[in-house]
Motif scaffolding. Structure first.
Motif, PDB file in Angstrom:
ATOM      1  N   VAL A  95       4.118  -3.053   1.071  1.00  0.00           N
ATOM      2  CA  VAL A  95       3.379  -2.999   2.331  1.00  0.00           C
ATOM      3  C   VAL A  95       4.146  -2.167   3.352  1.00  0.00           C
ATOM      4  CG1 VAL A  95       2.448  -4.376   4.228  1.00  0.00           C
ATOM      5  CG2 VAL A  95       2.249  -5.214   1.888  1.00  0.00           C
ATOM      6  N   VAL A  96       5.461  -2.343   3.396  1.00  0.00           N
ATOM      7  CA  VAL A  96       6.286  -1.536   4.307  1.00  0.00           C
ATOM      8  C   VAL A  96       6.156  -0.051   3.963  1.00  0.00           C
ATOM      9  CG1 VAL A  96       8.637  -1.057   5.073  1.00  0.00           C
ATOM     10  CG2 VAL A  96       7.912  -3.421   4.738  1.00  0.00           C
ATOM     11  N   THR A  97       6.190   0.278   2.661  1.00  0.00           N
ATOM     12  CA  THR A  97       6.048   1.675   2.234  1.00  0.00           C
ATOM     13  C   THR A  97       4.694   2.235   2.640  1.00  0.00           C
ATOM     14  OG1 THR A  97       7.527   1.297   0.350  1.00  0.00           O
ATOM     15  CG2 THR A  97       6.079   3.213   0.245  1.00  0.00           C
ATOM     16  N   ALA A  98       3.637   1.445   2.459  1.00  0.00           N
ATOM     17  CA  ALA A  98       2.302   1.896   2.857  1.00  0.00           C
ATOM     18  C   ALA A  98       2.223   2.103   4.363  1.00  0.00           C
ATOM     19  CB  ALA A  98       1.253   0.883   2.402  1.00  0.00           C
ATOM     20  N   THR A  99       2.923   1.282   5.127  1.00  0.00           N
ATOM     21  CA  THR A  99       2.954   1.449   6.577  1.00  0.00           C
ATOM     22  C   THR A  99       3.636   2.762   6.954  1.00  0.00           C
ATOM     23  OG1 THR A  99       2.998  -0.953   6.922  1.00  0.00           O
ATOM     24  CG2 THR A  99       3.763   0.421   8.742  1.00  0.00           C
ATOM     25  N   ILE A 100       4.707   3.094   6.255  1.00  0.00           N
ATOM     26  CA  ILE A 100       5.400   4.363   6.506  1.00  0.00           C
ATOM     27  C   ILE A 100       4.482   5.539   6.170  1.00  0.00           C
ATOM     28  CG2 ILE A 100       7.358   5.798   5.811  1.00  0.00           C
ATOM     29  CD1 ILE A 100       8.910   3.204   5.333  1.00  0.00           C
ATOM     30  N   ARG A 101       3.707   5.410   5.097  1.00  0.00           N
ATOM     31  CA  ARG A 101       2.777   6.485   4.736  1.00  0.00           C
ATOM     32  C   ARG A 101       1.713   6.681   5.820  1.00  0.00           C
ATOM     33  NH1 ARG A 101       2.458   4.117  -0.801  1.00  0.00           N
ATOM     34  NH2 ARG A 101       4.023   5.156  -2.073  1.00  0.00           N
ATOM     35  N   VAL A 102       1.303   5.603   6.452  1.00  0.00           N
ATOM     36  CA  VAL A 102       0.353   5.724   7.559  1.00  0.00           C
ATOM     37  C   VAL A 102       0.980   6.523   8.699  1.00  0.00           C
ATOM     38  CG1 VAL A 102      -0.898   4.442   9.325  1.00  0.00           C
ATOM     39  CG2 VAL A 102      -0.944   3.650   6.975  1.00  0.00           C
ATOM     40  N   VAL A 202      -3.224  -2.140  -0.388  1.00  0.00           N
ATOM     41  CA  VAL A 202      -1.932  -2.654  -0.859  1.00  0.00           C
ATOM     42  C   VAL A 202      -1.758  -4.100  -0.438  1.00  0.00           C
ATOM     43  CG1 VAL A 202       0.572  -2.417  -0.618  1.00  0.00           C
ATOM     44  CG2 VAL A 202      -0.848  -0.389  -0.925  1.00  0.00           C
ATOM     45  N   LEU A 203      -2.115  -4.414   0.793  1.00  0.00           N
ATOM     46  CA  LEU A 203      -1.968  -5.792   1.275  1.00  0.00           C
ATOM     47  C   LEU A 203      -2.836  -6.753   0.472  1.00  0.00           C
ATOM     48  CD1 LEU A 203      -0.865  -7.854   3.284  1.00  0.00           C
ATOM     49  CD2 LEU A 203      -2.740  -7.253   4.821  1.00  0.00           C
ATOM     50  N   ARG A 323     -14.468  -3.481   0.576  1.00  0.00           N
ATOM     51  CA  ARG A 323     -13.517  -3.212  -0.491  1.00  0.00           C
ATOM     52  C   ARG A 323     -12.706  -1.959  -0.162  1.00  0.00           C
ATOM     53  NH1 ARG A 323     -13.621  -4.395  -6.794  1.00  0.00           N
ATOM     54  NH2 ARG A 323     -12.630  -2.504  -7.564  1.00  0.00           N
ATOM     55  N   PRO A 324     -11.385  -2.051  -0.102  1.00  0.00           N
ATOM     56  CA  PRO A 324     -10.567  -0.929   0.358  1.00  0.00           C
ATOM     57  C   PRO A 324     -10.695   0.335  -0.465  1.00  0.00           C
ATOM     58  CG  PRO A 324      -9.299  -2.964   0.443  1.00  0.00           C
ATOM     59  CD  PRO A 324     -10.578  -3.274  -0.268  1.00  0.00           C
ATOM     60  N   ASP A 325     -10.779   0.222  -1.803  1.00  0.00           N
ATOM     61  CA  ASP A 325     -10.809   1.448  -2.602  1.00  0.00           C
ATOM     62  C   ASP A 325     -12.098   2.236  -2.377  1.00  0.00           C
ATOM     63  OD1 ASP A 325     -12.322  -0.514  -3.826  1.00  0.00           O
ATOM     64  OD2 ASP A 325     -11.765   0.054  -5.868  1.00  0.00           O
TER      65      ASP A 325
END
Length: 532
Positions: A95-102, A202-203, A323-325
């Motif tokens: 989740v932290v990695t996905a936040t950085i990608r944002v 991801v979450l 649905r996120p995807d």
């Protein structure tokens, strides 16, 4: 370049620059946006109900078409699971990695938006210029008239170096006449949206994985207890068999067979213990902690979280917005559509406004005098004439990428509905299987009691007892695994439906790494997002 400042030059510059500026402003005001506008794609599949064509379920826990509880994990009524979910949302490294990608996508969108504004750069120079003595410029520069006796072909005197000092700034502005920059910003914002949705995906995956691993942990602990109970039962039967052998009521073969049964049952204990440790470590990893960090917290056995009687699953029409995807595939299609406009804009003329203002002098004393000013103001139009097919092929590429994104969207939608249908089928089927296994456990336990009684009375052989023991252990383990499968199938159903359905990701506004407050505000943020 050094330009002489004169009244004629000023008038010429004004004559040239004013029409350019006026035309550029008119073009900017009347500018259009080239390329296709994005429209929300139509769904390739639109079921009216989740239950159409599906037999009516008679299981204890049934899906119903009611509004979905966003914090679905709380329906298991397990405080420990609720705590793990909150901490995973705050601490999970994926989740932290996905936040950085944002944050990266937001910066990329900012880079694209910067093209709306002019660029300004400042400079300061100080240098000496030594012209060649062979240029015949000595009379212009006031240099010495003596010539070098050794220099062959020398026609002028020795020219002294010139000192030049200057400072100022340059400015340029590319006008977005055709909307190329606007399309680029639109594509960047769509990619940013896709990154934000990916982070939500991801979450939801992490939330489901925590629930699944927690159920498997409790199942492993229950299987360990079943194995330990069956070891005690086998030990008691071995003691009984040994006593009967001493009394001459049975033979050593029965004793050896019961010893083998005891060891076979005991061999399942280490396997169950290993599974318990592995599940605790899996949960620790999901929470961003080291191995055995949750050992003291989770080592006490608890039952597998039971499923509620009613499972609200909403309506099929809500799936595409939840649905996120699917939402991410739509955002990527939006970006691909906008990129077509960027490619079309590359064919059209580019309008630039240019400006330069410098203070230039041959001595430092005059660097602040008005006579040292020099400036350029004007515009430039550039038109691509020959690019070796690059622009045409880029446009073909962008259109093919849009087509691919459209096909990917359709496939994602179909996959989403297929996942939900499969999850509903699996949830119903596993409940019916568990009901049959419950009856199997009761029947096998009764058969073991009868076999022991008949063996004690000398009516049955010990083989009947061994067979009954094995059947009891197998049916108990199968029933326990089925109980866990019902709960994990419910988790899979929620995941197929889209997870937590939050529209506002629970992180600080500055998009920094999640902190301890994130887990505490998870449900609130999800609820607010769902309401919006």
């Amino acid at each position: 370049m050094v330009l002489k400042r004169s009244g004629n030059n000023r008038r010429l510059l004004a004559v040239v620059s004013r029409p350019i500026l006026s035309s550029a402003i008119l073009l900017l005001v009347a500018g259009c946006t080239v390329g296709p506008d994005f429209k929300q794609p139509a769904s390739p599949y639109n079921p009216v109900s989740w239950f159409a064509g599906r037999p009516h379920a008679v299981a204890a826990s049934q899906p119903v078409a009611l509004p979905i509880d966003v914090a679905w994990w709380e329906s298991f009524n397990d405080p420990e699971l609720n705590s793990l979910e909150q901490r995973a949302a705050a601490q999970n490294l994926d989740v932290v990695t996905a936040t950085i990608r944002v944050a990266e996508a937001r910066s990329n969108a900012g880079v694209a938006a910067s093209a709306f504004f002019p660029t300004v750069s400042g400079q300061a120079d100080a240098f000496d210029v030594k012209p060649s003595n062979d240029l015949g410029l000595s009379s212009l520069t006031g240099g010495s008239s003596s010539s070098s006796s050794s220099g062959s072909g020398s026609s002028g005197g020795n020219i002294d170096p010139l000192q030049i000092y200057q400072y100022g700034f340059d400015a340029s502005w590319t006008l977005d006449i055709w909307g190329k920059v606007r399309r680029s910003v639109e594509a960047g914002n769509a990619q940013l949206e896709a990154s934000e949705i990916d982070r939500r995906g991801v979450l939801t995956q992490i939330i489901a994985e925590v629930a699944r691993d927690y159920v498997q942990l409790r199942n492993a602990q229950a299987l360990l207890q079943i194995a330990q109970t069956n070891v005690k039962t086998a030990q008691n039967l071995l003691n009984l068999t040994q006593q009967r052998a001493v009394a001459g009521l049975t033979n050593e073969l029965d004793v050896a067979q019961e010893q083998a049964q005891l060891m076979t049952t005991a061999a399942t204990v280490p396997q169950a213990q290993q599974q318990v440790a592995a599940q605790i470590n899996a949960l620790s990893l999901l929470l961003g902690e080291g191995p055995r960090a949750l050992q003291a917290e989770l080592e006490t056995p608890e039952v597998v979280p039971p499923t509620p009687a009613a499972i609200p699953i909403g309506l099929p029409s809500e799936l595409l917005r939840r649905r996120p995807d699917v939402m991410e595939a739509e955002a990527k299609l939006h970006a691909a559509t906008a990129n077509i406009g960027v490619a079309i804009g590359a064919f059209l003329p580019k309008f630039n406004l240019l400006g330069m203002f410098d203070i230039q002098s041959g001595s430092t004393q005059d660097l602040f005098s008005t006579a040292a000013r020099t400036y350029i103001l004007g515009g430039m139009v550039s038109v691509p004439i020959f690019e070796g097919g690059q622009l045409v092929e880029t446009l073909h590429l962008r259109r093919a990428q849009q087509h691919e994104a459209m096909v990917s969207y359709d496939k994602t939608v179909l996959q989403a509905f297929s996942d939900v249908d499969n999850a509903l089928t699996a949830y119903d089927a596993e409940q019916r299987r568990r009901a049959a296994l419950r009856q199997s456990v009761a029947a096998n336990e009764k058969a073991l009691g009868l076999a022991q009684q008949r063996y004690t009375e000398g009516i049955a052989t010990y083989l009947d007892v061994l067979t009954a023991q094995q059947n009891v252990l197998t049916s108990q383990s199968s029933y326990q695994n089925s109980t866990a499968a019902v709960s994990t199938n419910l988790v899979s159903l929620y995941l197929a439906l889209g997870g937590g359905w939050e529209a506002t990701f629970p992180t600080p506004a500055n998009e920094g790494p999640p902190n301890a407050s994130v887990g505490q505000t998870l449900k609130t943020a999800i609820t607010q997002g769902n309401a919006s």
